[in-house]
Design a protein around this motif. Structure first.
Motif, PDB file in Angstrom:
ATOM      1  N   ALA A   1       0.822  -1.202   0.000  1.00  0.00           N
ATOM      2  CA  ALA A   1       0.000   0.000   0.000  1.00  0.00           C
ATOM      3  C   ALA A   1       0.856   1.252   0.000  1.00  0.00           C
ATOM      4  O   ALA A   1       1.857   1.318   0.699  1.00  0.00           O
ATOM      5  N   PRO A   2       0.462   2.251  -0.782  1.00  0.00           N
ATOM      6  CA  PRO A   2       1.139   3.538  -0.643  1.00  0.00           C
ATOM      7  C   PRO A   2       0.738   4.135   0.703  1.00  0.00           C
ATOM      8  O   PRO A   2      -0.402   4.018   1.114  1.00  0.00           O
TER       9      PRO A   2
ATOM     10  N   LEU B   1      -5.920   0.362  21.167  1.00  0.00           N
ATOM     11  CA  LEU B   1      -6.731   0.924  20.084  1.00  0.00           C
ATOM     12  C   LEU B   1      -6.112   0.709  18.697  1.00  0.00           C
ATOM     13  O   LEU B   1      -6.739   1.027  17.690  1.00  0.00           O
TER      14      LEU B   1
ATOM     15  N   PRO C   1      -5.047  -1.242  15.295  1.00  0.00           N
ATOM     16  CA  PRO C   1      -5.957  -2.150  14.582  1.00  0.00           C
ATOM     17  C   PRO C   1      -5.723  -3.635  14.847  1.00  0.00           C
ATOM     18  O   PRO C   1      -6.664  -4.413  14.709  1.00  0.00           O
ATOM     19  N   THR C   2      -4.529  -4.049  15.203  1.00  0.00           N
ATOM     20  CA  THR C   2      -4.360  -5.463  15.544  1.00  0.00           C
ATOM     21  C   THR C   2      -4.585  -5.680  17.036  1.00  0.00           C
ATOM     22  O   THR C   2      -4.406  -6.791  17.534  1.00  0.00           O
TER      23      THR C   2
ATOM     24  N   ARG D   1      -4.334   7.296  21.932  1.00  0.00           N
ATOM     25  CA  ARG D   1      -4.878   8.194  22.952  1.00  0.00           C
ATOM     26  C   ARG D   1      -4.260   7.938  24.325  1.00  0.00           C
ATOM     27  O   ARG D   1      -3.885   6.820  24.654  1.00  0.00           O
TER      28      ARG D   1
ATOM     29  N   TYR E   1      -0.185  -8.694   9.944  1.00  0.00           N
ATOM     30  CA  TYR E   1      -0.684  -7.420   9.416  1.00  0.00           C
ATOM     31  C   TYR E   1       0.430  -6.655   8.705  1.00  0.00           C
ATOM     32  O   TYR E   1       0.270  -6.198   7.561  1.00  0.00           O
TER      33      TYR E   1
ATOM     34  N   ALA F   1       1.066   6.654  11.505  1.00  0.00           N
ATOM     35  CA  ALA F   1      -0.071   7.579  11.482  1.00  0.00           C
ATOM     36  C   ALA F   1      -1.331   6.870  10.998  1.00  0.00           C
ATOM     37  O   ALA F   1      -2.425   7.050  11.535  1.00  0.00           O
ATOM     38  N   ASP F   2      -1.135   6.032   9.997  1.00  0.00           N
ATOM     39  CA  ASP F   2      -2.280   5.366   9.387  1.00  0.00           C
ATOM     40  C   ASP F   2      -2.981   4.416  10.363  1.00  0.00           C
ATOM     41  O   ASP F   2      -4.203   4.235  10.293  1.00  0.00           O
ATOM     42  N   VAL F   3      -2.240   3.803  11.249  1.00  0.00           N
ATOM     43  CA  VAL F   3      -2.867   2.874  12.204  1.00  0.00           C
ATOM     44  C   VAL F   3      -3.377   3.597  13.445  1.00  0.00           C
ATOM     45  O   VAL F   3      -3.927   2.970  14.348  1.00  0.00           O
ATOM     46  N   GLY F   4      -3.181   4.910  13.491  1.00  0.00           N
ATOM     47  CA  GLY F   4      -3.801   5.661  14.575  1.00  0.00           C
ATOM     48  C   GLY F   4      -2.846   6.213  15.615  1.00  0.00           C
ATOM     49  O   GLY F   4      -3.271   6.598  16.709  1.00  0.00           O
TER      50      GLY F   4
ATOM     51  N   PRO G   1       0.145   7.095   3.605  1.00  0.00           N
ATOM     52  CA  PRO G   1      -0.226   8.501   3.674  1.00  0.00           C
ATOM     53  C   PRO G   1       0.903   9.307   4.321  1.00  0.00           C
ATOM     54  O   PRO G   1       1.883   8.756   4.809  1.00  0.00           O
ATOM     55  N   THR G   2       0.746  10.587   4.332  1.00  0.00           N
ATOM     56  CA  THR G   2       1.727  11.439   4.981  1.00  0.00           C
ATOM     57  C   THR G   2       1.534  11.378   6.495  1.00  0.00           C
ATOM     58  O   THR G   2       0.422  11.444   6.981  1.00  0.00           O
TER      59      THR G   2
END
Lengths: 434, 434
Positions: B10-11, B110, B112-113, B86, B151, B79-82, B13-14
Motif C-alpha cells: 500500500a502507498p 486501540l 488495529p491489531t 490516545r 498485518y 499515522a495510518d494505524v492511529g 499517507p503522509t
C-alpha cells in the motif's frame, strides 16, 4: 477484589471542541413529510409507546427546530469514548482496485463497544438518568445496540434488560459474555419472559428470533413493568437524530481535507447509521441532484429497500408496535438464519423510506458470502475486521470505486467492528483453521 | 469477488507531525551497561542469530546514538494505524476507588491489531522489504505479536510464518482465524515442522508449548531456510527501541496536560511495552530517584522478576538461542497452563533485568483470577476489555491508586485489548452465560 454491581456514575471529562455542539433534526431536511405512526384498528399501541418511552426522546421527536443541543454531559462522554471518530482514507483498497476514486471510511468501529450504536445509547441513558429512571429495557439484533446500552447504562448507574434476537445471541458467545460482564440482563428472544414471547413460542413461527420478536418482547416487558422505560436503538426519528454526529463530524473532516463527497454509503438495517451519516448532506443533495449519490446497502436475506413495499406495517411480528410506514417484506416474512443480524428485519425506518420513495436513496443488496469475502479483503488491505453489517457498505464502496472512470470521492460508514462477530467469518470462509 | 493473495504494497499517507520523528536508544539511558549475549560452550548460536536476522535491526543494536530516525514510510504507517494513540484518564476508575490519584492510560489497545506489538512489526517489515526479504518467520505467545506480524507483512507484500505457543493457539480460535484471513501461515508449537519442534515433542516435556518452544522453532526454521529471516517481537534491544514511540507520545501528552508522572506501570513479558513506555522517563528517574516509581507487573504463573535469578540462560527450552542475562526461572521450568500467554515465559529481557537489578524497577506478580476480575472492573468502569496481559498493569495501577493518600499521577500502559482473548474471561469468571 470483588466487583461491585453498583458503582457510582462516572464524572465526565470536558468535551473537546471538536465534538459537535448539536444534533441535526432530520425531519426538516427530508424531501417529503414523515408519515406518522398510527394505531391498527382496535389497538392503542401509540398510547402504549407514549407511556413506556422516555419523555425527552418524545419531545425531541416533536421538535421542529433544525438542530437540537447535545447536553454537555453527553458531549463529554462522546469525547471520552473517542469522538470525533477517525475518517481514514482506504489507500490500500484504492490501490488494489486501481481506481481513480478516493475512498474515505468513517470509523465508528473504533468506539469502545465496537459500533456506532453508542452515540444514541449514551444520549438515551443520559435522558433516562435525568428523568429518574433506574431500569431500561430494549431489544437488539446483532448485539451491537445491546452492547452499547449495557455500556451506557453503567455510565449512569442504570440497570439494563436486553431482549436479543435468539439466532444472533446463540452465534455470539463472546459478545454475550461482555454484556454479562457489563452487568446487563440478557434474554434470548423469543423467550418465556414476556406475554409476547410466550405467544410467539406457542405460534411455532419466528422461532429463530429476529429483531422484530425482540422489539415485541421489550415493549411487552415495559408494558408490564411501569417503572421500566423502553428504549430503541434504531428506526425512530430521535435515534436518527442522535446519529447525526456521524455525519456532522464527517462533513467537518471532509471540509478540512478540501473534499466534497460524490457518493455517501451506509449499511441499512433500521437506518440510523445511514441517516446519521447522510443527514448533514441532504441540503447538498437537494442542490446537486444525481451528482451526489446516496446508497443504502442491505442484506439479500432481508431485501426491504430493493424488494419490499412502501406501506404501513408493524415492526414486530406479533403486532405490539404501532403501524409505521416503511419498506417492508411483511411482518409474517420468515427471515432466514444469517450472520448479519443487524440487517435482519422485515421492515425499517420511515425516514429512510421517505428518502427511498422520493428517489434520493439508491439501494443495493448483497449475499452473505460476498459480504464475508469483502470483510476479509478489508482486513488484508486496511488491517481491521469490519462487522458483517458494515461489510455491506464497504462492498458497495468497492463496487462504486471499481466502476469509477474518473476521480470521485466516496464516503462509507464503517458502522462497527467484527471482532465479536468472528463466528460468521468462520462459518462462511473456508480453510480458516488451516 | 476472489481475494487475491498478493496485493501490491500500500502507498502510505503522509505522517502527522504528532508522530515521533525518532525512536530512543534505550541503552545509553540504562543505569548500567547491558550484559551482551554469548554462546554456550560449543555453541555458535550468536553467529546463527547474526545470519538469520535482518541487517538493519542488528545495526540498530550496535548503534550508540541517543536516538534513531524513524523512516518516513514507517512514520506514515504509524499515522495510518492511529498513532499517536490516545492517553485517556480513567476517571470512572478513580471515582470508584475514591482515590486522590489521577490515573492515565496509554491506549495501545486501540491499534488495529489490538496491541502495541504493531509498533515493532511495522518497523521490522519495512526493514525486511528494504533488504529484499520476502518471507519472515517468528514466534508468538498470546498471539498479539503474530497478529501484528501478519498485518505488517501484508503492508509490505511479505509472507509470514508464525510459530504460536500451542497452549495459547488452542485457546484462541478467533485470533487464529484472523491470522489466517491475513494470509499468515500458522503452526502450533511444539510442532513437527522443525528439528527443534520434533526434539521437544520427543522429549515429552514442554508439550503445552510456550513462547520459549516457539522461539526455538522459529529460529530452527530460519536456520534451515536461508531465504527466510527470523524476527522477534520482544526482549531484544531493537524491539525495545521501536516501542519507545509509546513513551515518547506519552511524555508529550502528559506535558500538554501539565502532568509529571509519579508512577509508570507496564505489564512485563519480554519487556518491550515496559521499556517502550519508560525509556523516555529514565533521565527523570535518574534525577528523581524514589519519587518516580517504575513498576513491572508480571504473572504469578511466570514470576521471573519477583522470584527468578539474574543470570545467563537460554530464552528457549532447547538451547537454540544464545545465552542472555535476564531474570529467569530456568529453561526447564514447567510453565503452568494459563490464559496470559504474553507473560508466560521462563526468562525475559536483559534491559529490563538491568533496570530491576539496579533497583530502578519494582515488580509485582498477580494471580490469574484477580487479573480477570480486574479486566471486568475496567470493562464496567471504562468501557473497554483489556487483554489479560494488560490487566496486570491495570491491577498494579489500581493498587497504587487505592494506596495513594495524596494526589499523584499514575500512568499505565494498556498494551492490548481483550476482544480476541475472551476465552480466558469465560474460563475464569463465573456465570457469564447467565
Amino acid at each position: 477484589m470483588s466487583v461491585q454491581l453498583t458503582e457510582p456514575a462516572a464524572p465526565a471529562p470536558t468535551a473537546s471542541a471538536e465534538v459537535p455542539q448539536v444534533w441535526l433534526n432530520l425531519l426538516p431536511l427530508l424531501p417529503a413529510e414523515l408519515p406518522p405512526p398510527r394505531n391498527a384498528e382496535g389497538s392503542s399501541a401509540t398510547e402504549l409507546m407514549s407511556r413506556i418511552r422516555l419523555k425527552a426522546v418524545q419531545e425531541q421527536e416533536r421538535c421542529t427546530d433544525r438542530s437540537l443541543p447535545i447536553p454537555e454531559d453527553v458531549r463529554s462522554h462522546y469525547a471520552d469514548v473517542g469522538r470525533p471518530t477517525r475518517l481514514t482514507r482506504a489507500r490500500a483498497l484504492e490501490n488494489y482496485l486501481a481506481t481513480p476514486a478516493r475512498i474515505y471510511l468513517k470509523r465508528e468501529d473504533l468506539l469502545p463497544t465496537g459500533s456506532f450504536k453508542l452515540n444514541s445509547a449514551i444520549a438515551q441513558a443520559y435522558f433516562a438518568w435525568s428523568e429518574g429512571v433506574h431500569t431500561l429495557v430494549t431489544e437488539t439484533g446483532a448485539g451491537q445496540w445491546g452492547h452499547a446500552v449495557a455500556y451506557a447504562a453503567r455510565l449512569y448507574g442504570l440497570n439494563s434488560i436486553i431482549f436479543w434476537a435468539g439466532v444472533s445471541a446463540r452465534q455470539k458467545p463472546a459478545r454475550r459474555a461482555i454484556l454479562s460482564m457489563l452487568g446487563a440482563t440478557v434474554h434470548e428472544s423469543p423467550s418465556a419472559q414476556t406475554v409476547v414471547g410466550r405467544s410467539i413460542l406457542e405460534s411455532g413461527k419466528h422461532g429463530l428470533g429476529s429483531l422484530g420478536t425482540a422489539i415485541g418482547e421489550a415493549i411487552s416487558y415495559a408494558s408490564d413493568h411501569p417503572e421500566v422505560r423502553y428504549i430503541s436503538g434504531s428506526n425512530l426519528p430521535h435515534v436518527l437524530t442522535h446519529q447525526t454526529v456521524i455525519g456532522l463530524e464527517t462533513r467537518s473532516q471532509l471540509e478540512a481535507l478540501g473534499e466534497e463527497p460524490d457518493v455517501l454509503i451506509a449499511a441499512v438495517g433500521g437506518g440510523s447509521n445511514l441517516a446519521g451519516l447522510m443527514a448533514p448532506f441532504l441540503e447538498r443533495k437537494a442542490e446537486r441532484g444525481a451528482s451526489l449519490r446516496l446508497i443504502g446497502a442491505e442484506s439479500a436475506a432481508a431485501p426491504r429497500l430493493t424488494r419490499g413495499e412502501w406501506r404501513y406495517d408493524h415492526a414486530d411480528p406479533y403486532g405490539v408496535t404501532p403501524l409505521s410506514k416503511s419498506y417492508t417484506l411483511g411482518r409474517d416474512y420468515e427471515l432466514p438464519e444469517t450472520h448479519v443480524g443487524g440487517l435482519r428485519q422485515h421492515s425499517g425506518s420511515t425516514a429512510v423510506g421517505v428518502l427511498r420513495s422520493s428517489g434520493w436513496l439508491d439501494a443495493v443488496a448483497y449475499e452473505e458470502q460476498e459480504i464475508f469475502e469483502t470483510g476479509q479483503l478489508v482486513l488484508r488491505l486496511e488491517g481491521f475486521l469490519p462487522a458483517p453489517e458494515s461489510c455491506h457498505a464497504l462492498r458497495a464502496a468497492i463496487d462504486e470505486a471499481a466502476a469509477a472512470k474518473e476521480p470521485r470521492t466516496i464516503v462509507a460508514c464503517v458502522s462497527g467492528n467484527g471482532l465479536l462477530d468472528i463466528e460468521g467469518y468462520l462459518a462462511s470462509l473456508p480453510n480458516l483453521s488451516s
